[in-house]
Design a protein around this motif. Structure first.
Motif, mmCIF file in Angstrom:
data_model
loop_
_atom_site.group_PDB
_atom_site.id
_atom_site.type_symbol
_atom_site.label_atom_id
_atom_site.label_comp_id
_atom_site.label_asym_id
_atom_site.label_seq_id
_atom_site.Cartn_x
_atom_site.Cartn_y
_atom_site.Cartn_z
ATOM 1 N N ILE A 46 0.841 -1.198 0.000
ATOM 2 C CA ILE A 46 0.000 0.000 0.000
ATOM 3 C C ILE A 46 0.874 1.244 0.000
ATOM 4 O O ILE A 46 0.607 2.221 -0.714
ATOM 5 N N GLN A 47 1.934 1.221 0.807
ATOM 6 C CA GLN A 47 2.820 2.377 0.881
ATOM 7 C C GLN A 47 3.491 2.634 -0.469
ATOM 8 O O GLN A 47 3.695 3.791 -0.859
ATOM 9 N N LYS A 48 3.811 1.582 -1.184
ATOM 10 C CA LYS A 48 4.460 1.735 -2.478
ATOM 11 C C LYS A 48 3.499 2.210 -3.567
ATOM 12 O O LYS A 48 3.885 2.987 -4.439
ATOM 13 N N PHE A 49 2.253 1.738 -3.515
ATOM 14 C CA PHE A 49 1.315 1.988 -4.614
ATOM 15 C C PHE A 49 0.111 2.825 -4.170
ATOM 16 O O PHE A 49 -1.003 2.641 -4.663
ATOM 17 N N SER A 50 0.354 3.749 -3.248
ATOM 18 C CA SER A 50 -0.733 4.614 -2.776
ATOM 19 C C SER A 50 -1.331 5.428 -3.914
ATOM 20 O O SER A 50 -2.538 5.711 -3.927
ATOM 21 N N PHE A 51 -0.502 5.826 -4.872
ATOM 22 C CA PHE A 51 -1.006 6.669 -5.955
ATOM 23 C C PHE A 51 -2.076 5.949 -6.776
ATOM 24 O O PHE A 51 -3.008 6.576 -7.289
#
Length: 780
Positions: free
Chosen positions: A543-548
């Motif tokens: 989630i932190q990596k692909f929040s966008f």
């Protein structure tokens, strides 16, 4: 009717979002509930009991035993115990870490603290006595001689390394060692303060520490200048001219007499510990899987298991029901990859593994390391807390790289092995913006230097080598070999780290090709467990990596939902996307929480008000947009970095550093949402079954859905310029008006116009209709 229906729709959507957010955050809280329940049983057992703590030299000099000693003191103070009695027999030196702990933590103990010197309280034992409310001595006791150890320290004025045992005393007295002189000055000030607080003589406390202090009682010299003060039992309890003793309350024959004089009850009912026995007791207590605490003797010669005959309660597993794997007697292998030390969730994973390994009684833990480094503060906490509390051997396998933060973690383990052609070092502190400057650089470097020196000593590594990893101001020469030059940060290859200097390896214990070789060389026998983060931790990392991507889906879904009647698939998709966004960032250690979720909901509600209830007023929409963007940005800010910035901790990231990443992520998310929204609105109606999700027919504006369509067809394609109508909702400056049976959105030309006034359309630009008041004024 339309306003009412729109309001109900907004309320329903807000309720849906709140319910989803509450449910997801409730799940997060439940998954972490087990950690908060761990511990507390031992403290309850110590409550209102007299705790006797036996302290010897090894309890001060050995890192693990000193850790267990601190834990015992902390548990007794927290319980709280009825009283703490130190049974002292020390004669060695002590480090700055030991002095700092004793000077700062002993005064915080709120229960009576007593010391029995039996037979000596020299060095650190004298500091413990200074931190006691009353001091008793055996007939043959001696107390004092608390000059701090200076062996092995670097001469900071020259940058050279001082060999152990040769120049320590000279370095203290030399005017060329300002840092050491400052340490002595600070220690003396702390000793004076501690003595005053505990009712002892400050001049005696100073004379214990510095031989250059002269202590007097009028004309009588208690301690001559040039002699370090050490008192026998008779000298300590001798009364001076003011009627007070030099240092100590009385000479007694046994600790039983202390109990009688202080009215502490029967000595046989007290709990007696050493650091070793308490550490072993805690390990057994945590390993227990039956729900019953160990009973009887904690170790030979010790009395009183704090659990007594009581039940210790049910098994409190760190990971709750999900923690089905028992670490007892097993070898744990934890990979530390390229970006693992950059992610808060990964630190939480490593901390939980170390805690569970300590509770279960693991045989050993090996870090399989290949990392360029990461966050310095989280790394420092891991070094000083979890790794120092480990009651099992720890190893680092440098599997290519242990740079920066990886190097610091390696120093905090007991043994280091290197892969051929591997590298370790270069832990110079920097920020996201680059190198530190000026006073901040000096302050942070000093803090980090002290940290690595202390940890290296505790783990048996060379503190000078460790220091050279974090500063360019250190020159290290060993056995005539230049290890680190002044002006350069130390970086070692496998060959350099394993070379023999003064009969032992410089840093690393050996060269191996795999973790299996380490296990064989160290004679470890347990089952090997290769550990990876739990599902939720991996989820948080993703989630932190692909929040966008979640921002794209959430904003695009919200836009489509606001442009469609009722509540359907786009709205549900948007809620799920934002729910996952906040839930994942919350687990990852960012600021995402209930507060920011509510802020997001409030922002969406205000945007809905702007669209459906007060179109054209701008203020609700602008406020809502600010709240939405603020909540999304802050939700991606690291919680620890934000706290460090707020508290102005040295090397804490600036506000720009904190917000740059989240703002860029949000920018990409908004851009992607706009593109996705346009594509969906353009192509979704023609995509087979999915086209049914989109309303393709135009709805009459203002009237009921079954309104005669002839009026619309009559006006379709014509300009509204010059048409007259009646204001049906106050123009402030935007509102609504009825024109030829159609309810239109209109904007007044530079004035407010009340409901019921006759107006005329003076400008028609696309969907924008500007009106002016008609001279006749009211509706005809």
């Amino acid at each position: 009717m339309r306003v009412i229906n729109s309001s109900k729709s907004i309320i329903r959507r807000a309720i849906y979002l709140v319910m989803v957010s509450i449910g997801l955050f409730g799940l997060a809280a439940k998954s972490q509930q087990g950690e908060k329940k761990a511990g507390g049983e031992v403290e309850r057992a110590l409550k209102e009991r007299v705790v006797i703590i036996r302290i010897e030299d090894e309890d001060i000099s050995d890192g693990r035993r000193f850790r267990d000693l601190r834990q015992l003191i902390a548990d007794a103070a927290k319980a709280p115990a009825k009283a703490v009695v130190f049974d002292l027999n020390t004669g060695g030196g002590y480090s700055r870490e030991v002095a700092r702990y004793l000077m700062e933590e002993l005064p915080k103990i709120k229960v009576p603290v007593l010391s029995y010197v039996n037979p000596s309280a020299l060095g650190a034992g004298a500091l413990v006595a200074l931190g006691s409310d009353e001091v008793y001595l055996s007939p043959v006791a001696v107390v004092g001689g608390a000059e701090p150890s200076l062996q092995g320290r670097r001469n900071r004025s020259s940058g050279s390394v001082v060999d152990e045992g040769k120049e320590g005393a000279a370095e203290k007295k030399s005017s060329s060692s300002p840092v050491t002189a400052q340490q002595i000055s600070v220690l003396k000030a702390q000793a004076r303060s501690l003595a005053k607080q505990k009712g002892h003589r400050p001049e005696v406390a100073e004379a214990f520490i510095d031989s250059m202090v002269e202590a007097r009682d009028g004309d009588e010299v208690i301690s001559a200048k040039g002699e370090l003060l050490t008192l026998t039992a008779d000298e300590a309890v001798r009364k001076l001219s003011d009627g007070r003793t030099v240092f100590g309350k009385a000479v007694i024959g046994s600790i039983k007499e202390l109990f009688n004089q202080e009215n502490l009850g029967k000595e046989t009912e007290a709990l007696t510990y050493t650091a070793v026995s308490y550490g072993e007791y805690l390990t057994r207590q945590r390993r227990n899987k039956t729900g019953k605490a160990d009973k009887g003797k904690v170790a030979a010669g010790d009395r009183g298991d704090p659990s007594g005959d009581k039940e210790a309660g049910s098994d409190k597993r760190l990971f709750g029901k999900k923690s089905t794997e028992d670490y007892n007697g097993k070898i744990l292998v934890v990979p530390v990859g390229m970006d693992d030390l950059m992610v808060t969730a990964r630190f939480e994973f490593m901390k939980r593994v170390l805690k569970k390994a300590r509770l279960d009684g693991a045989e050993a833990l090996i870090f399989d390391m290949n990392t360029p480094g990461g966050r310095v503060w989280e790394t420092g906490e891991l070094m000083m807390r979890e790794l120092q509390e480990a009651n099992f051997p720890t190893y680092t396998f440098v599997n290519n790289f242990a740079e920066s933060g990886g190097c610091l973690v390696a120093i905090a383990t007991d043994h280091i092995y290197m892969k051929p052609a591997a590298q370790i070092g270069s832990a110079l502190p920097v920020t996201a913006a680059g190198d530190l400057k000026g006073n901040m650089k000096q302050k942070v470097t000093e803090m980090l230097r002290d940290l690595v020196r202390n940890v290296a000593k505790l783990k048996g590594h060379d503190p000078d080598v460790a220091e050279a990893f974090v500063t360019i101001d250190t020159e290290v020469i060993k056995d005539g070999i230049m290890i680190s030059e002044m002006g350069k940060v130390l970086h070692l290859s496998t060959e350099e780290a394993t070379m023999i200097v003064n009969g032992k390896p410089l840093l690393a214990k050996g060269v191996v090709d795999s973790v299996e070789e380490i296990i064989e060389l160290e004679g470890l026998k347990g089952e090997v467990l290769n550990l990876e983060p739990l599902g939720l931790e991996r989820f948080a990392h993703l989630i932190q990596k692909f929040s966008f991507l979640l921002i794209i889906v959430g904003l695009a879904g919200a836009y489509m939902e606001l442009n469609a009647p009722g509540f359907g698939v786009p709205g549900v998709t948007s809620l799920l996307a934002f729910g996952l966004f906040f839930f994942g960032n919350h687990l990852a250690g960012n600021l995402a929480g209930y507060e920011l979720a509510v802020l997001l909901v409030l922002g969406l509600v205000l945007i809905g008000v702007e669209i459906f209830i007060l179109p054209g007023t701008l203020l609700p929409g602008l406020a809502g947009g600010v709240l939405v963007f603020t909540s999304l940005i802050l939700a991606m800010v690291d919680r620890f970095d934000f706290q460090f910035h707020w508290q102005e901790v040295p090397q804490a990231p600036s506000l720009v550093d904190l917000l740059t990443g989240p703002v860029l992520t949000l920018a990409f998310g908004v851009l992607g949402a706009v593109i996705l929204g346009i594509l969906l609105m353009r192509f979704l109606p023609t995509t087979g079954r999915l086209g049914g999700l989109v309303l393709t027919e135009s709805l009459a504006s203002g009237g009921s859905l079954d309104e005669d369509k002839a009026a619309e067809d009559e006006m379709k394609g014509d300009s509204y310029l010059g048409r007259e109508g009646v204001v049906t909702a106050d123009l402030r400056p935007a509102g609504k008006g009825m024109f030829d049976g159609r309810l239109l959105d209109i904007v007044a030309d530079g004035e407010f116009i009340e409901e019921g006034k006759l107006v005329k359309i003076i400008l028609h630009e696309g969907p924008r209709l500007v009106v002016a008041r008609v001279e006749s004024g009211d509706k005809a």
